[in-house]
Motif scaffolding. Structure first.
Motif, short mmCIF file in Angstrom:
data_model
loop_
_atom_site.label_atom_id
_atom_site.label_comp_id
_atom_site.label_asym_id
_atom_site.label_seq_id
_atom_site.Cartn_x
_atom_site.Cartn_y
_atom_site.Cartn_z
N LYS A 20 0.85 -1.20 0.00
CA LYS A 20 0.00 0.00 0.00
C LYS A 20 0.89 1.25 0.00
CE LYS A 20 -3.82 2.03 2.65
NZ LYS A 20 -3.29 3.07 3.49
N PHE A 21 1.95 1.22 0.84
CA PHE A 21 2.86 2.35 0.92
C PHE A 21 3.53 2.59 -0.44
CE2 PHE A 21 7.26 3.80 1.48
CZ PHE A 21 7.03 5.03 2.07
N ARG A 113 19.84 19.15 4.34
CA ARG A 113 19.24 20.08 5.31
C ARG A 113 17.99 19.48 5.95
NH1 ARG A 113 19.74 25.69 1.93
NH2 ARG A 113 21.96 25.98 2.22
N LYS A 114 17.55 20.09 7.04
CA LYS A 114 16.39 19.63 7.79
C LYS A 114 15.27 19.18 6.85
CE LYS A 114 13.19 21.12 11.27
NZ LYS A 114 12.49 22.25 11.84
N PRO A 115 14.68 18.01 6.99
CA PRO A 115 14.83 17.02 8.07
C PRO A 115 15.74 15.85 7.70
CG PRO A 115 12.89 16.51 6.80
CD PRO A 115 13.58 17.65 6.08
N ARG A 116 16.68 16.05 6.73
CA ARG A 116 17.43 14.90 6.21
C ARG A 116 18.85 14.80 6.79
NH1 ARG A 116 14.24 16.90 2.42
NH2 ARG A 116 12.61 15.50 1.67
N GLU A 117 19.10 15.42 7.96
CA GLU A 117 20.44 15.41 8.54
C GLU A 117 20.95 13.98 8.76
OE1 GLU A 117 17.78 16.85 9.80
OE2 GLU A 117 18.17 18.82 10.64
N LEU A 118 20.06 13.11 9.30
CA LEU A 118 20.52 11.75 9.63
C LEU A 118 20.69 10.89 8.38
CD1 LEU A 118 18.49 11.08 12.89
CD2 LEU A 118 20.90 11.67 12.67
N THR A 119 19.95 11.24 7.31
CA THR A 119 20.14 10.52 6.04
C THR A 119 21.57 10.77 5.57
OG1 THR A 119 17.88 11.20 5.57
CG2 THR A 119 19.07 10.12 3.79
N TRP A 120 22.01 12.02 5.66
CA TRP A 120 23.38 12.38 5.27
C TRP A 120 24.40 11.66 6.16
CZ3 TRP A 120 26.18 15.18 1.71
CH2 TRP A 120 27.46 15.56 2.07
N ILE A 205 17.65 3.90 4.10
CA ILE A 205 16.46 3.74 3.25
C ILE A 205 15.18 4.00 4.05
CG2 ILE A 205 15.16 2.02 1.89
CD1 ILE A 205 17.96 1.12 0.87
N TYR A 206 15.16 3.61 5.32
CA TYR A 206 13.99 3.92 6.14
C TYR A 206 13.77 5.44 6.19
CZ TYR A 206 11.03 4.84 10.10
OH TYR A 206 10.03 5.34 10.88
N LEU A 207 14.88 6.18 6.42
CA LEU A 207 14.76 7.64 6.52
C LEU A 207 14.25 8.26 5.21
CD1 LEU A 207 18.04 8.39 8.51
CD2 LEU A 207 15.71 8.70 9.33
N ILE A 208 14.75 7.70 4.08
CA ILE A 208 14.32 8.25 2.78
C ILE A 208 12.81 8.03 2.59
CG2 ILE A 208 14.58 8.01 0.27
CD1 ILE A 208 17.52 6.99 1.11
N LYS A 210 10.62 7.71 4.96
CA LYS A 210 9.90 8.51 5.95
C LYS A 210 9.75 9.96 5.47
CE LYS A 210 8.80 8.97 10.55
NZ LYS A 210 7.85 9.97 10.22
N GLN A 211 10.85 10.48 4.86
CA GLN A 211 10.85 11.91 4.52
C GLN A 211 10.51 12.23 3.08
OE1 GLN A 211 14.65 12.12 6.08
NE2 GLN A 211 13.86 12.23 8.15
N GLY A 212 10.54 11.22 2.20
CA GLY A 212 10.30 11.48 0.78
C GLY A 212 11.50 12.18 0.18
#
Ligand code: HEM
Length: 353
Positions: A20-21, A113-120, A205-208, A210-212
């Motif tokens: 579904k996601f 940049r926010k909110p992708r700091e942890l992705t980096w 990949i989880y963070l990506i 989550k944030q799009g």
């Protein structure tokens, strides 16, 4: 319409949440969308590394007496062994090349940049582990070149104040590069590093998800509405076209330019002429080579290692340093990235010449 097996699995695993996601997920479509394909290209090469690595491990022997001979056997006797080794070697270079392209694209786009700091930040660790994987794999054929490059490479951390000697000893499994280093590097290469990459990939990949995907700065600035396409199946089909193209290039190179193999390394022999690490370490290698023996009151190599460490820390914390809202362009960050690219390319070419 679900088949019987799908319903059976769904009742137990609840897979329909994922499907579904994926059906609802969309990807922005604009003139910079091409960079969105770099991450999945890395995943393609990483998968190839795992598959070909599993095949090589059946025949490779991580011992002083057996390593070089077992690689020679893979190249000459094992059915299709030469192509599997060649694909593994080329795909390692492709993976690192795409990690670097992907990193630069996210750097220049300021998508950390926010909110992708942890992705980096998880990406920086993925970069380190990808490089370590290349470094440890280089020793495994155990020929003169790989032995000397490993001696030089494992000697570099020695200049780190306080912990340096311990790090070199830890990497080598002793004072010098010996059969113990080979066994240790094999362990790092086939188990420890892949496990870390898997865990980090999960986080990344989880963070990506989550944030799009981030939008280009120009679109954010103008607060434009950007066109979106469904992830499944539209975007995935486009990714498949990119994968097919890359697979074609990879296999052509692997067939026509298989990696070489020299005679087994002799621990007592002097270092051969023209020691050279893999291409992605050349700019560092050249930088260390041209440094004077003493700069101010510090030995040249100690200063270089300290500078690399500081640069690494700044690079890791970049999202916290450049934490301006998207409306700001961050020119200094862009210029720094461009200067680094020019520097790394110039040093690599110099080293090759
Ligand atoms: C094994 C290595 C890596 C893999 C497999 C990987 C995979 C991916 C994938 C699939 C995406 C989504 C699509 C895309 O933007 O391409 C992505 C996004 C992202 N990656 Fe990576 N990555 C890796 C390394 C890195 C590195 C080294 C960095 C930076 C230091 C990084 C930073 C980012 C950022 C900031 C995004 C979000 C981009 C956006 O939202 O526009 N990644 N990664």
């Amino acid at each position: 319409m679900k088949t019987g097996i799908q319903s059976w699995l769904d009742e137990r695993f609840g897979l329909s949440i994922i499907t579904k996601f994926l059906k609802e997920k969309t990807v922005p479509q604009h003139k910079h969308s091409i960079w969105y394909y770099t991450g999945s290209a890395i995943l393609l090469f990483f998968t190839i590394q795992i598959i070909t690595g599993f095949m090589l491990v059946f025949y490779y022997k991580p011992t002083l007496e057996g390593a070089n001979e077992s690689v020679a056997r893979i190249m000459t006797e094992v059915p299709l062994g030469w192509i599997i080794r060649s694909v593994h070697s080329w795909s390692a270079s492709f993976m690192i090349a795409f990690v670097l392209i992907h990193l630069l694209s996210t750097w220049l786009a300021k998508s950390y940049r926010k909110p992708r700091e942890l992705t980096w930040m998880s990406g920086v660790f993925l970069l380190v582990f990808s490089l370590l994987s290349g470094f440890t794999g280089y020793l495994l054929p155990w020929d003169d070149l790989s032995l000397s490059a490993t001696k030089v490479g494992t000697d570099i951390p020695r200049s780190i104040p306080l912990a340096g000697v311990w790090v070199t000893k830890f990497l080598r499994g002793g004072e010098d590069v010996t059969g113990d280093t080979l066994t240790r590097f094999f362990g790092f290469h086939v188990s420890i590093i892949p496990v870390f990459i898997f865990i980090l990939l999960g986080v990344h990949i989880y963070l990506i998800q989550k944030q799009g995907m981030s939008l280009p700065l120009s679109a954010e600035l103008k607060k434009e509405k950007v066109k979106e396409i469904p992830f499944w199946p539209n975007f995935v089909y486009r990714e498949m076209i990119v994968w097919l193209l890359l697979l074609g290039i990879l296999f052509s190179l692997a067939i026509f330019f298989p990696p070489s193999l020299d005679k087994a390394a002799d621990l007592m022999a002097p270092a051969p002429e023209g020691i050279r690490p893999e291409w992605y370490f050349l700019f560092l290698f050249q930088t260390l080579k041209i440094l004077p023996a003493k700069i101010l009151f510090l030995p040249g190599d100690t200063l270089a290692v300290l500078l690399i460490l500081v640069a690494g820390i700044v690079f890791f914390f970049l999202p916290l340093i450049d934490n301006k809202p998207a409306e700001r362009k961050g020119k200094i960050i862009t210029i720094t990235a461009l200067v680094l690219i020019v520097y790394a390319v110039a040093m690599t070419v110099w080293s090759l010449l």
